[in-house]
Enzyme design. Structure first.
Site, PDB file in Angstrom:
ATOM      1  N   GLU A  58       0.877  -1.159   0.000  1.00 10.56           N
ATOM      2  CA  GLU A  58       0.000   0.000   0.000  1.00 10.56           C
ATOM      3  C   GLU A  58       0.922   1.218   0.000  1.00 10.56           C
ATOM      4  OE1 GLU A  58      -2.780   0.114   3.267  1.00 10.56           O
ATOM      5  OE2 GLU A  58      -3.453   2.113   2.655  1.00 10.56           O
ATOM      6  N   ARG A 289       5.138 -13.280   9.403  1.00  9.59           N
ATOM      7  CA  ARG A 289       5.844 -12.036   9.092  1.00  9.59           C
ATOM      8  C   ARG A 289       7.161 -11.985   9.854  1.00  9.59           C
ATOM      9  NH1 ARG A 289       2.406  -8.004   9.112  1.00  9.59           N
ATOM     10  NH2 ARG A 289       3.797  -6.299   9.605  1.00  9.59           N
ATOM     11  N   LYS A 299       4.548   0.244   9.557  1.00 11.12           N
ATOM     12  CA  LYS A 299       4.610   1.538   8.880  1.00 11.12           C
ATOM     13  C   LYS A 299       4.036   2.649   9.745  1.00 11.12           C
ATOM     14  CE  LYS A 299       2.996  -0.048   4.952  1.00 11.12           C
ATOM     15  NZ  LYS A 299       2.417  -0.142   3.629  1.00 11.12           N
TER      16      LYS A 299
HETATM   17  P1  ATP Z   1       2.729  -2.528   8.079  1.00 10.54           P
HETATM   18  O1  ATP Z   1       2.211  -3.437   9.129  1.00 10.54           O
HETATM   19  O2  ATP Z   1       4.144  -2.157   8.242  1.00 10.54           O
HETATM   20  O3  ATP Z   1       1.843  -1.354   7.812  1.00 10.54           O
HETATM   21  P2  ATP Z   1       1.568  -3.796   5.848  1.00 10.54           P
HETATM   22  O4  ATP Z   1       1.425  -5.236   5.793  1.00 10.54           O
HETATM   23  O5  ATP Z   1       0.317  -3.075   6.154  1.00 10.54           O
HETATM   24  O6  ATP Z   1       2.766  -3.412   6.779  1.00 10.54           O
HETATM   25  P3  ATP Z   1       1.723  -3.449   3.022  1.00 10.54           P
HETATM   26  O7  ATP Z   1       2.206  -2.299   2.241  1.00 10.54           O
HETATM   27  O8  ATP Z   1       0.296  -3.800   2.923  1.00 10.54           O
HETATM   28  O9  ATP Z   1       2.124  -3.155   4.536  1.00 10.54           O
HETATM   29  O10 ATP Z   1       2.642  -4.709   2.761  1.00 10.54           O
HETATM   30  C1  ATP Z   1       2.970  -5.213   1.497  1.00 10.54           C
HETATM   31  C2  ATP Z   1       3.331  -6.656   1.638  1.00 10.54           C
HETATM   32  O11 ATP Z   1       4.440  -6.828   2.517  1.00 10.54           O
HETATM   33  C3  ATP Z   1       2.187  -7.465   2.196  1.00 10.54           C
HETATM   34  O12 ATP Z   1       2.043  -8.644   1.416  1.00 10.54           O
HETATM   35  C4  ATP Z   1       2.625  -7.772   3.599  1.00 10.54           C
HETATM   36  O13 ATP Z   1       2.075  -8.983   4.028  1.00 10.54           O
HETATM   37  C5  ATP Z   1       4.143  -7.804   3.494  1.00 10.54           C
HETATM   38  N1  ATP Z   1       4.765  -7.474   4.764  1.00 10.54           N
HETATM   39  C6  ATP Z   1       4.569  -6.372   5.512  1.00 10.54           C
HETATM   40  N2  ATP Z   1       5.269  -6.436   6.657  1.00 10.54           N
HETATM   41  C7  ATP Z   1       5.937  -7.611   6.649  1.00 10.54           C
HETATM   42  C8  ATP Z   1       6.834  -8.268   7.558  1.00 10.54           C
HETATM   43  N3  ATP Z   1       7.176  -7.731   8.722  1.00 10.54           N
HETATM   44  N4  ATP Z   1       7.332  -9.475   7.189  1.00 10.54           N
HETATM   45  C9  ATP Z   1       6.994 -10.016   6.011  1.00 10.54           C
HETATM   46  N5  ATP Z   1       6.160  -9.465   5.117  1.00 10.54           N
HETATM   47  C10 ATP Z   1       5.621  -8.270   5.421  1.00 10.54           C
HETATM   48 MG    MG Z   2      -1.316  -4.107   4.511  1.00 12.51          MG
END
Ligand code: ATP
Ligand code: MG
Length: 580
Positions: A58, A289, A299
Site C-alpha cells: 500500500e 511475518r 509503517k
Molecule cells: P505494516 O504493518 O508495516 O503497515 P503492511 O502489511 O500493512 O505493513 P503493506 O504495504 O500492505 O504493509 O505490505 C505489502 C506486503 O508486505 C504485504 O504482502 C505484507 O504482508 C508484506 N509485509 C509487511 N510487513 C511484513 C513483515 N514484517 N514481514 C513479512 N512481510 C511483510
Molecule cells: Mg497491509
C-alpha cells in the site's frame, strides 16, 4: 500429493507450488482482465509464466526490512519456477496514499535487485470493474447497502464468542440498494452515511464472514483518480479480486490474513459463478511475518518516529526502512542472504538482529575495499626517523583478492595511532605499545616504545618510539623480528580528517513496545559522531561507497558528505559487539 524431490531449501510455499506445477493446476490460464484492455506485453506474457506472484504494497509509507522478506519471497519464487512477479500498488485509501511513496517503493524494489518488467499495476485501475462487480453482487442478492452507523454496526457484529445479528437494512430490496449505491457513487451522501456490505453470514464463527464491508464513502482526493470517486472499495473486496484479474496463481501474504482466506475464496468463487472470473482462481498462502529484535516493523509506528522527529527522516541510517538501510551501507546482497537464511515459516517468531548483521559482514567482506582509519587518534613520534622524509608502504586493497592489487600509504616521522593501542600500565596479555615493548606498524616497520607525553589534563597525548630500519614489511630482514602486536596507523602529514557516525540499536529493549508505549523504549544513545583520521586515498571516495576500515568494521560514505568534508556511517562492526 507430495512433491517427489523437494530441494534442500524447500519450505511449505515451495511444496505447494511444486504440487500445483506437477498436477497442472495452473496450466490453462486465461487473463481475467477485460478483453482488449491488456497491453501487448501482458498478452505476450500470458502463456510464458508458469506461476504468477505479486508484491502488493500500500503506498502509504516507505518499505522496511519486513517488506524485503516479502519481496525476496515473491520475486524469488517467480524466478525459481519460471514465473512472473507483479508489483501492485494496493491504493484504495485516498487519505494516506501519496505519490512520493510510489516512487520510493519502485526504487527500493529495484535496489533489492528485482525487476517487475512491464508488470506494474494499481488497484485503483480496477475501480470501474470493482464497481461493476459490486452492482452484480447486489443484483444476485449477495450485497446490500447498510445504513447503521459505525457504533451500531460494531454492536450488531457480535464478538468472538457470540454470533452477530442481522442489520435491519439487510432485507432492503435490490432496487433500493442499487439506487442508494449509485447515489453513493455520485457523491450524494456524506462520509459514514452508508456502506455496501457483502451478504454472507452474521452468525459465522469467523467474524470476517459476518457481512464484511465492501465499499465505504470517503470524500477525498486520490493520488491517481483525483476526485472521480467518493466511494472506495475495502482491502478485502479489492485484494483477492485484483489477484484474480491479474491471473495470480499464488497470493502469498502474512499470517494475519489467514482468517480472511475464506472471504477471499468466497468472493472470487461468487464472481466466477456470476461469469466475471474464470478458473483456476488464485490461492492465498500465508507465512509468518518478520519480527526483528530491537526493531519496529510497522509503517504506522515508523511514520510516528519520523513525524515526531525521533529520527532524522525516513532514510535515517538507524531506521529499518530500505532507504535507511541503504544509506547506512547495508547491501542488497546481504538482505537477500538474510531472507534466505531465516527461511519461511508458519509460526510467528523473533529473529535476532545479529543474524542480519552477520549477513552484512559476510557480503561486505567480499565486496569492500580496505582502508586504514584511526578512530580515536593520538600521536606517535618515531624519534629516529628523519623529519622531512616520507616513505611509501604498500597495503593490499583486499587480502582475499590479490588481483585488486596494493595501494601506496605514506609513512613519516609523525603518525596517528589508536589511543587504545598504547597502555601506561599494561595488563597481562596486552601485546600492543607500552614503554619497552616492540610492535609492528602494519605494512611498515617494527618499532620500540621509548616513552610518552601527557597533555595539561594529564592524559596521554603523544607516544614516543624508535624504529628498526631493516624491519620493513616485505624486506629480507623483516622476518628476523618476532613481535606479538601489530597495530594500524596513518601518516599525520597526509591523512585526512573525517566524521564517523557510530550507531547503536534504535531501541533499547528487545521487543519494543512490549510493555506499552514503544516510544519509551527508544535508546537515547543510538548515535554518536566522532572525528577520525583516515589515509589520504579515501579522499576520493564516492557517496554510498563502503570500505572495511581495518580492525574496525564496515563504513559507508554518507549522502551528506562533501569534498573535503567526508562523513562515514558505521555500517556494522567487524565482530558482533553485542555478544560480550
Ligand atoms: P505494516 O504493518 O508495516 O503497515 P503492511 O502489511 O500493512 O505493513 P503493506 O504495504 O500492505 O504493509 O505490505 C505489502 C506486503 O508486505 C504485504 O504482502 C505484507 O504482508 C508484506 N509485509 C509487511 N510487513 C511484513 C513483515 N514484517 N514481514 C513479512 N512481510 C511483510
Ligand atoms: Mg497491509
Amino acid at each position: 500429493m507430495k512433491a517427489k524431490n523437494p530441494p534442500s531449501t524447500s519450505n511449505f510455499v515451495k511444496v505447494a507450488i511444486e504440487n500445483d506445477l506437477e498436477s497442472g493446476a495452473f496450466n490453462k490460464r486465461r487473463w481475467n482482465g477485460k478483453p482488449g484492455t491488456l497491453s501487448e506485453h501482458q498478452e505476450a506474457s500470458l502463456d510464458e509464466a508458469k506461476i504468477r506472484t505479486r508484491f502488493p504494497p500500500e503506498p502509504n509509507g516507505y518499505l522496511h526490512i519486513g517488506h524485503a522478506k516479502s519481496i525476496c519471497l515473491n520475486f524469488g519464487l517467480a524466478k525459481e519456477y519460471g514465473g512472473i512477479c507483479h508489483l501492485r500498488f494496493d491504493d484504495t485509501n485516498p487519505a494516506t496514499e501519496e505519490h512520493e511513496y510510489v516512487d520510493s517503493i519502485r526504487e527500493s524494489v529495484k535496489w533489492l535487485g528485482f525487476d517487475w518488467s512491464h508488470h506494474e499495476y494499481f488497484s485503483s485501475d480496477y475501480f470501474d470493474r470493482l464497481y461493476e462487480f459490486a452492482k452484480a453482487l447486489i443484483c444476485a442478492d449477495l450485497a446490500y447497502v447498510d445504513s447503521l452507523d459505525a457504533d451500531q454496526m460494531r454492536l450488531y457484529r457480535g464478538t468472538l464468542t457470540e454470533p452477530g445479528k442481522n442489520s435491519p437494512f439487510r432485507v432492503r430490496p435490490k432496487d433500493a440498494n442499487l439506487m442508494l449505491f449509485s447515489e453513493m457513487k455520485e457523491g450524494k451522501h456524506p462520509d459514514g452515511a452508508h456502506v455496501l456490505r457483502l451478504k454472507i453470514n452474521m452468525a459465522s464463527p469467523n467474524v470476517n464472514l459476518r457481512d464484511p464491508v465492501a465499499y465505504r464513502i470517503k470524500h477525498g482526493s486520490h493520488h491517481r483518480t483525483g476526485d472521480t470517486w467518493p466511494i472506495y472499495p475495502s482491502y478485502d473486496f479489492t485484494h483477492g479480486v485484483s489477484d484474480a484479474l491479474e491471473n495470480i496463481t499464488h497470493s502469498i501474504c502474512t499470517l494475519e490474513f489467514e482468517d480472511h482466506r475464506p472471504l477471499y475464496d468466497w468472493l472470487n468463487q461468487k464472481l466466477l459463478e456470476l461469469g466475471f472470473l474464470q478458473k483456476p482462481l488464485p490461492q492465498q498462502i500465508e507465512f509468518a511475518r518478520l519480527n526483528l529484535s530491537h526493531v519496529i516493523l510497522s509503517k504506522r509506528k515508523l511514520i510516528q518516529l519520523v513525524k515526531e522527529k525521533h529520527v532524522e527522516g525516513w532514510d535515517d541510517p538507524r531506521m529499518p526502512t530500505l532507504v535507511g538501510a541503504r544509506r547506512r551501507g547495508y547491501s542488497p546482497e546481504g538482505l537477500r542472504l538474510f531472507t534466505d537464511r531465516i527461511g519461511v515459516s508458519k509460526a510467528d517468531s523473533w529473529i535476532d538482529y545479529t543474524i542480519l548483521e552477520d549477513c552484512m559482514r559476510e557480503t561486505l567482506n567480499e565486496s569492500s575495499l580496505r582502508k586504514i582509519a584511526v578512530l580515536n587518534p593520538i600521536k606517535l613520534i618515531i624519534e629516529n626517523f628523519k623529519s622531512d622524509y616520507t616513505e611509501i608502504c604498500h597495503a593490499p586493497n583486499h587480502p582475499q583478492k590479490k588481483e585488486l592489487g596494493k595501494r601506496d600509504v605514506s609513512l613519516s616521522r609523525e603518525l596517528w595511532i589508536e589511543k587504545e593501542d598504547f597502555s601506561e600500565n599494561p595488563s597481562k596479555g596486552y601485546f600492543r605499545l607500552f614503554v619497552g615493548n616492540t610492535v609492528r606498524l602494519r605494512y611498515g616497520y617494527v618499532i620500540k616504545c621509548t616513552g610518552f607525553e601527557r597533555d595539561k589534563q594529564g592524559s596521554v597525548k603523544t607516544v614516543l618510539c624508535e624504529y628498526f630500519p631493516d624491519s620493513k614489511s616485505g624486506s629480507p630482514g623483516a622476518d628476523t623480528y618476532k613481535v606479538k602486536g601489530n597495530i594500524h596507523w596513518v601518516d599525520a602529514n597526509s591523512s585526512i580528517k573525517a566524521a564517523v557516525i557510530l550507531y547503536d540499536r534504535l531501541f533499547a529493549t528487545e521487543h519494543p513496545g512490549e510493555n506499552g508505549d514503544f516510544i519509551a523504549d527508544l535508546n537515547t544513545n543510538s548515535k554518536k559522531t566522532i572525528e577520525v583520521q583516515i589515509e589520504s586515498s579515501a579522499a576520493e571516495a564516492n557517496k554510498g561507497e563502503c570500505f572495511q576500515f581495518e580492525r574496525h568494521g564496515y563504513f559507508t560514505v554518507d549522502s551528506s558528505s562533501e569534498t573535503g568534508n567526508l562523513v562515514f556511517n558505521r555500517t556494522v562492526t567487524l565482530r558482533d559487539s553485542w555478544k560480550k
